[in-house]
Write a protein that holds these residues in place. Structure first.
Motif, mmCIF file in Angstrom:
data_model
loop_
_atom_site.group_PDB
_atom_site.id
_atom_site.type_symbol
_atom_site.label_atom_id
_atom_site.label_comp_id
_atom_site.label_asym_id
_atom_site.label_seq_id
_atom_site.Cartn_x
_atom_site.Cartn_y
_atom_site.Cartn_z
ATOM 1 N N ARG A 137 22.330 53.153 13.029
ATOM 2 C CA ARG A 137 23.561 52.512 12.854
ATOM 3 C C ARG A 137 24.862 53.502 12.379
ATOM 4 N N THR A 138 24.361 54.594 11.707
ATOM 5 C CA THR A 138 25.327 55.746 11.516
ATOM 6 C C THR A 138 25.736 56.672 12.757
ATOM 7 N N GLU A 139 24.842 56.423 13.738
ATOM 8 C CA GLU A 139 25.393 57.167 14.814
ATOM 9 C C GLU A 139 25.803 56.208 15.901
ATOM 10 N N PHE A 140 25.929 54.732 15.535
ATOM 11 C CA PHE A 140 26.550 53.784 16.273
ATOM 12 C C PHE A 140 25.491 53.400 17.876
ATOM 13 N N SER A 141 24.116 53.692 17.459
ATOM 14 C CA SER A 141 23.338 53.267 18.558
ATOM 15 C C SER A 141 22.305 52.142 18.147
ATOM 16 N N GLU A 142 22.787 51.544 17.084
ATOM 17 C CA GLU A 142 21.631 50.194 16.531
ATOM 18 C C GLU A 142 21.113 49.457 17.870
ATOM 19 N N GLU A 143 22.004 49.139 18.790
ATOM 20 C CA GLU A 143 21.613 48.400 20.062
ATOM 21 C C GLU A 143 20.223 48.804 20.623
ATOM 22 N N ASN A 144 19.904 49.976 20.549
ATOM 23 C CA ASN A 144 18.743 50.459 20.993
ATOM 24 C C ASN A 144 17.535 49.687 20.375
ATOM 25 N N MET A 145 17.473 49.568 18.854
ATOM 26 C CA MET A 145 16.555 49.130 18.396
ATOM 27 C C MET A 145 16.542 47.693 18.384
ATOM 28 N N LEU A 146 17.673 47.013 18.297
ATOM 29 C CA LEU A 146 17.980 45.518 18.574
ATOM 30 C C LEU A 146 17.243 45.231 19.738
ATOM 31 N N PHE A 147 17.532 45.997 20.865
ATOM 32 C CA PHE A 147 17.083 45.646 22.245
ATOM 33 C C PHE A 147 15.724 45.688 22.278
ATOM 34 N N ILE A 203 22.125 44.101 28.477
ATOM 35 C CA ILE A 203 22.216 44.756 29.854
ATOM 36 C C ILE A 203 23.685 44.548 30.669
ATOM 37 N N SER A 204 24.129 43.531 30.365
ATOM 38 C CA SER A 204 25.498 43.306 31.008
ATOM 39 C C SER A 204 26.393 44.513 30.717
ATOM 40 N N LYS A 228 27.414 45.736 23.225
ATOM 41 C CA LYS A 228 26.033 46.309 23.106
ATOM 42 C C LYS A 228 24.919 46.605 24.001
ATOM 43 N N GLU A 229 25.575 47.158 25.191
ATOM 44 C CA GLU A 229 24.867 47.555 26.378
ATOM 45 C C GLU A 229 24.117 48.750 25.929
ATOM 46 N N VAL A 230 22.899 48.641 26.522
ATOM 47 C CA VAL A 230 22.040 49.923 26.260
ATOM 48 C C VAL A 230 22.087 50.779 27.611
ATOM 49 N N SER A 231 21.717 52.116 27.376
ATOM 50 C CA SER A 231 21.905 53.067 28.475
ATOM 51 C C SER A 231 20.707 53.060 29.368
ATOM 52 N N LEU A 232 20.662 52.461 30.423
ATOM 53 C CA LEU A 232 19.530 52.260 31.375
ATOM 54 C C LEU A 232 19.894 52.871 32.740
ATOM 55 N N ASP A 233 19.055 53.562 33.466
ATOM 56 C CA ASP A 233 19.268 54.024 34.812
ATOM 57 C C ASP A 233 19.456 52.822 35.970
ATOM 58 N N SER A 234 19.994 53.210 37.062
ATOM 59 C CA SER A 234 20.141 52.070 38.020
ATOM 60 C C SER A 234 18.690 51.699 38.590
ATOM 61 N N GLN A 276 7.679 37.034 30.022
ATOM 62 C CA GLN A 276 7.765 37.904 29.004
ATOM 63 C C GLN A 276 7.911 39.319 29.123
ATOM 64 N N HIS A 277 7.832 39.609 30.186
ATOM 65 C CA HIS A 277 7.696 40.988 30.579
ATOM 66 C C HIS A 277 8.900 41.612 31.609
ATOM 67 N N THR A 278 9.798 40.548 31.617
ATOM 68 C CA THR A 278 11.165 40.929 32.255
ATOM 69 C C THR A 278 11.671 42.396 32.032
ATOM 70 N N PHE A 279 11.659 42.767 30.697
ATOM 71 C CA PHE A 279 12.462 43.876 30.426
ATOM 72 C C PHE A 279 11.509 45.221 30.115
ATOM 73 N N ASP A 280 10.188 44.985 30.722
ATOM 74 C CA ASP A 280 9.248 46.007 30.234
ATOM 75 C C ASP A 280 9.766 47.383 30.472
ATOM 76 N N ASP A 281 9.977 47.453 31.549
ATOM 77 C CA ASP A 281 10.478 49.029 32.116
ATOM 78 C C ASP A 281 11.614 49.618 31.306
ATOM 79 N N ALA A 282 12.603 48.792 30.847
ATOM 80 C CA ALA A 282 13.764 48.935 30.361
ATOM 81 C C ALA A 282 13.315 49.299 28.757
ATOM 82 N N GLN A 283 12.659 48.508 28.094
ATOM 83 C CA GLN A 283 12.130 48.523 26.889
ATOM 84 C C GLN A 283 11.449 49.858 26.681
#
Length: 219
Positions: A112-122, A150-151, A156-162, A177-184
């Motif tokens: 949260r102090t680094e403004f990247s809490e969305e990574n943990m939330l995702f 993702i949008s 709160k968009e996380v950084s993902l490659d194309s 249940q595994h839609t986001f496995d690669d992204a996670q």
């Protein structure tokens, strides 16, 4: 006497004629400033409507962004206070840190102090999705995860490659249940390599470790 009166009247007429263009021009200029208070005005006064509207829009955008970041964020996980042994174990590996709710809470506080809490939330949202078995619930949660993290329109968009984004878009045709496995996995790796080393050197971790070290051992 009549000649003097005519001369005086002529002087007044000439004076009125000379004043009228200047007065009309000033009135026109004033009217233009009132009606054309737009981006073409050169003044910087606070009464300029274009600046007022622009300031209002910027303030609304800042307020909306802040509200979007604050809403929908779950509270920290419930967990007992960590022991000194557990906190020391966090330094051994990132996996051990992420295994315990207390570890995730402390790491999330640092993110949260680094403004990247969305990574943990995702990551947490993906873990929750994996626990679902109801098809309609899975589809709804997958949609919410996509909109929140993702949008490209989400704050709160996380950084993902194309490549990973393409996989997600294909998976969203029939969410599971595994839609986001690669992204996670990609976000987990990012936190491990990028944020975890800084967390271990942060005041948050060091203060927690010190407080537990100084705590008297109960008999």
């Amino acid at each position: 006497p009549m000649g003097s009166e005519r001369t005086e009247m002529r002087k007044r007429q000439m004076s009125t004629t000379q004043e009228t263009p200047g007065t009309a021009q000033a009135q026109l200029s004033t009217a233009n400033r009132g009606s054309n208070a737009c981006c073409f005005c050169w003044c910087c006064c606070c009464s300029c409507s274009c600046l007022t509207v622009r300031n209002q829009e910027e303030e609304r955008a800042r307020r909306t962004s802040h509200e979007l970041q604050a809403e929908g964020i779950p509270n920290c996980e419930e967990s007992p206070a960590p022991t000194l042994e557990e906190v020391n174990a966090w330094a051994q590996s990132f996996d051990k840190l992420m295994l315990t709710p207390a570890g995730r809470n402390a790491f999330r506080e640092f993110l949260r102090t680094e403004f990247s809490e969305e990574n943990m939330l995702f990551w947490m949202a993906c873990e929750e999705l994996k626990q679902e078995s109801n098809k309609s619930v899975i589809e709804e949660k997958a949609r919410l995860i996509y909109e929140d993290y993702i949008s490209i329109l989400s704050p709160k968009e996380v950084s993902l490659d194309s490549r990973v984004r393409e996989v997600i878009n294909r998976n969203m045709l029939e969410p599971s249940q595994h839609t986001f496995d690669d992204a996670q996995l990609q976000i987990y790796t990012l936190m491990h390599r990028d944020s975890y080393p800084r967390f271990m050197n942060s005041a948050i971790y060091k203060d927690l470790l010190r407080s537990l070290s100084e705590k008297p051992i109960e008999a």
